[in-house]
Scaffold this motif. Structure first.
Motif, PDB file in Angstrom:
ATOM      1  N   SER A 269     -49.385  46.591  11.702  1.00 35.29           N
ATOM      2  CA  SER A 269     -49.564  48.053  11.033  1.00 35.29           C
ATOM      3  C   SER A 269     -48.092  47.966   9.708  1.00 35.29           C
TER       4      SER A 269
ATOM      5  N   VAL B 294     -50.194  47.618   6.207  1.00 25.97           N
ATOM      6  CA  VAL B 294     -50.452  48.495   6.190  1.00 25.97           C
ATOM      7  C   VAL B 294     -50.322  50.071   5.301  1.00 25.97           C
ATOM      8  N   GLY B 295     -48.402  50.320   6.564  1.00 29.57           N
ATOM      9  CA  GLY B 295     -48.595  51.575   5.597  1.00 29.57           C
ATOM     10  C   GLY B 295     -47.586  50.906   4.198  1.00 29.57           C
TER      11      GLY B 295
ATOM     12  N   SER C  71     -50.143  51.924   1.651  1.00 27.94           N
ATOM     13  CA  SER C  71     -49.806  53.305   2.117  1.00 27.94           C
ATOM     14  C   SER C  71     -49.357  53.723   1.147  1.00 27.94           C
ATOM     15  N   ALA C  72     -48.440  53.676   1.041  1.00 29.18           N
ATOM     16  CA  ALA C  72     -46.806  54.194   0.214  1.00 29.18           C
ATOM     17  C   ALA C  72     -47.251  55.035  -1.208  1.00 29.18           C
TER      18      ALA C  72
ATOM     19  N   ILE D 282     -49.403  57.887  -1.085  1.00 28.90           N
ATOM     20  CA  ILE D 282     -48.565  59.125  -0.109  1.00 28.90           C
ATOM     21  C   ILE D 282     -47.420  59.207  -1.148  1.00 28.90           C
TER      22      ILE D 282
ATOM     23  N   MET E 247     -51.738  53.275  12.238  1.00 28.63           N
ATOM     24  CA  MET E 247     -51.433  55.102  11.903  1.00 28.63           C
ATOM     25  C   MET E 247     -50.357  55.667  11.862  1.00 28.63           C
TER      26      MET E 247
ATOM     27  N   GLU F 166     -47.675  53.756  11.306  1.00 28.87           N
ATOM     28  CA  GLU F 166     -46.806  53.522  10.251  1.00 28.87           C
ATOM     29  C   GLU F 166     -47.256  54.310   9.188  1.00 28.87           C
ATOM     30  N   ILE F 167     -49.096  54.517   9.205  1.00 38.65           N
ATOM     31  CA  ILE F 167     -49.497  55.319   8.348  1.00 38.65           C
ATOM     32  C   ILE F 167     -48.701  56.957   7.888  1.00 38.65           C
ATOM     33  N   SER F 168     -48.339  57.382   9.092  1.00 37.79           N
ATOM     34  CA  SER F 168     -47.076  58.599   9.746  1.00 37.79           C
ATOM     35  C   SER F 168     -45.900  58.391   8.862  1.00 37.79           C
TER      36      SER F 168
ATOM     37  N   GLY G 244     -44.332  56.606   6.562  1.00 40.16           N
ATOM     38  CA  GLY G 244     -44.690  56.289   5.101  1.00 40.16           C
ATOM     39  C   GLY G 244     -44.397  57.816   5.231  1.00 40.16           C
TER      40      GLY G 244
END
Length: 407
Positions: free
Chosen positions: A54, A57-58, A61-62, A65, A107, A109-111, A113
């Motif tokens: 996670s 993946v985070g 995605s940074a 974002i 998900m 870890e994405i949130s 960020g």
């Protein structure tokens, strides 16, 4: 009046959301992971493997974002992030299978960020670039209490609630505390724009000339990634590693010194560090982290050495958090700040995600002493990179038009 009052209230609001954000989305995981593993029928290593995935993946995605923060505003992204974090925590609590749980953690870890330091720093830069570096210091001082508050809260709640019920409580905190505060910050920014439509925003012009920005970006991203690996490797194994070295129950006591040292470094910098440039702060943070790792490697099972290790590591980590926000602003300016920090976060998080596994493998096959020596050597590479950045920059000047006016 707005420039004086609103930034203080925004820093306070962001401070609370950072404590909740880091506490519920990051620090609580280590406390709840044994119960999660038992409930889902998994090994603890597998659960942490999902967590490492996670983080990776985070990191990927940074950059996306960061670009969205520049496009629609950091506070808008944080508002949406709080809602997504709450929903994802609820999915974690409900997850009927390992696959659903793994997807939810990714998900989550994405949130993270969207609501943690990367986004909060961008919100401060948007609000007032001139005072953002100082505001970042205040914010990290408040946010530094996240582990101190949420480790015991998570442990206490686990005494009479299941991990699923705890995640529902955490979902409520993100939905009913963090999201309204982020929405308020977004509203304040839009209201100020409506009241002063012709106001020319103050812009911080970066210290690096345009032709040096690409090289600077590579150097700084590399340095933060290397230092992030060094720090993440130690933090993931600190207490068990100290126990293996022979400290027994004192391992927890020594490890607990890290948190207060982190907060102390931010307080010291807030009071005495105003004359230090962000590049110098980055160099000092890297040196302290490397010094701590080297001290433990050389002192072995000597208790005073372990205490010095924890203090240096905490001081360096605390200053490093400040540098992650202030150094990109200093070097590259406030224009496109979200995209810049997003790219740096991607490198740092992606590399740091592998650190716990790599360091564990090194300790198992080479021994703790050798693993610490290699980790310190890697940290020194980060120190050198920061020194190169510090010696190749000139102090930026804040302007109202955004036109470079270098000293």
């Amino acid at each position: 009046m707005r420039d004086i009052k609103v930034p203080a209230s925004i820093v306070s609001a962001l401070g609370l959301t950072q404590i909740i954000g880091y506490g519920t989305l990051y620090y609580s995981f280590s406390i709840l992971s044994p119960a999660i593993a038992e409930d889902l029928g998994l090994s603890l290593e597998w659960v942490f493997g999902v967590f490492s995935l996670s983080l990776f993946v985070g990191g990927l995605s940074a950059p996306f974002i960061g670009r969205q923060m520049d496009r629609i505003g950091a506070a808008t992204v944080m508002t949406a992030g709080s809602a997504i974090a709450a929903a994802t925590l609820a999915v974690c609590a409900w997850s009927p299978s390992v696959a659903v749980f793994a997807l939810a953690i990714v998900m989550l870890e994405i949130s993270s960020g969207m609501v943690q330091y990367q986004a909060a720093f961008a919100a401060l830069v948007e609000n007032e670039p001139r005072t953002a570096s100082r505001s970042i210091t205040y914010l990290t001082l408040i946010g530094g209490f996240a582990s101190t508050i949420f480790w015991p809260i998570s442990a206490a709640l686990s005494g009479f609630l299941t991990w699923r019920e705890i995640y529902l409580v955490f979902a409520a905190l993100n939905l009913f505390v963090c999201m309204p505060l982020h929405f308020w910050i977004m509203y304040v920014g839009k209201a100020a724009s409506r009241l002063e439509p012709n106001r020319t925003p103050n812009v911080v012009v970066g210290a690096l000339p345009p032709e040096a920005r690409r090289r600077g970006m590579i150097l700084v991203s590399f340095a933060f990634a290397v230092l992030g690996f060094t720090l993440a490797a130690i933090l993931a194994h600190m207490v068990p590693m100290l126990g293996t070295l022979g400290f027994g129950t004192m391992a927890v006591v020594v490890g607990s010194i890290f948190g207060p040292s982190q907060v102390a470094s931010r307080l010291i910098n807030m009071i005495f560090g105003t004359r230090l440039s962000p590049p110098m702060l980055a160099v000092i943070s890297a040196l302290l982290i490397v010094l701590g790792v080297m001290t433990l490697g050389l002192s072995g099972d000597w208790l005073p050495g372990a205490v010095v290790f924890a203090i240096c590591l905490g001081l360096g980590s605390g200053i490093n958090s400040i540098a992650q926000g202030s150094l990109p602003l200093y070097l590259f300016g406030s224009d496109g700040y979200g995209a810049v920090t997003g790219k740096m976060a991607a490198a740092r998080l992606a590399v740091g995600a592998a650190a716990p596994f790599v360091f564990a493998t090194a300790m198992q096959n080479l021994g703790i002493g050798t693993a610490l020596a290699l980790n310190a050597a890697l940290g020194l590479v980060g120190v050198i990179a920061f020194v190169v950045v510090a010696t190749s920059t000139r102090r930026p000047r804040t302007t109202a038009s955004g036109v470079s006016d270098r000293l």
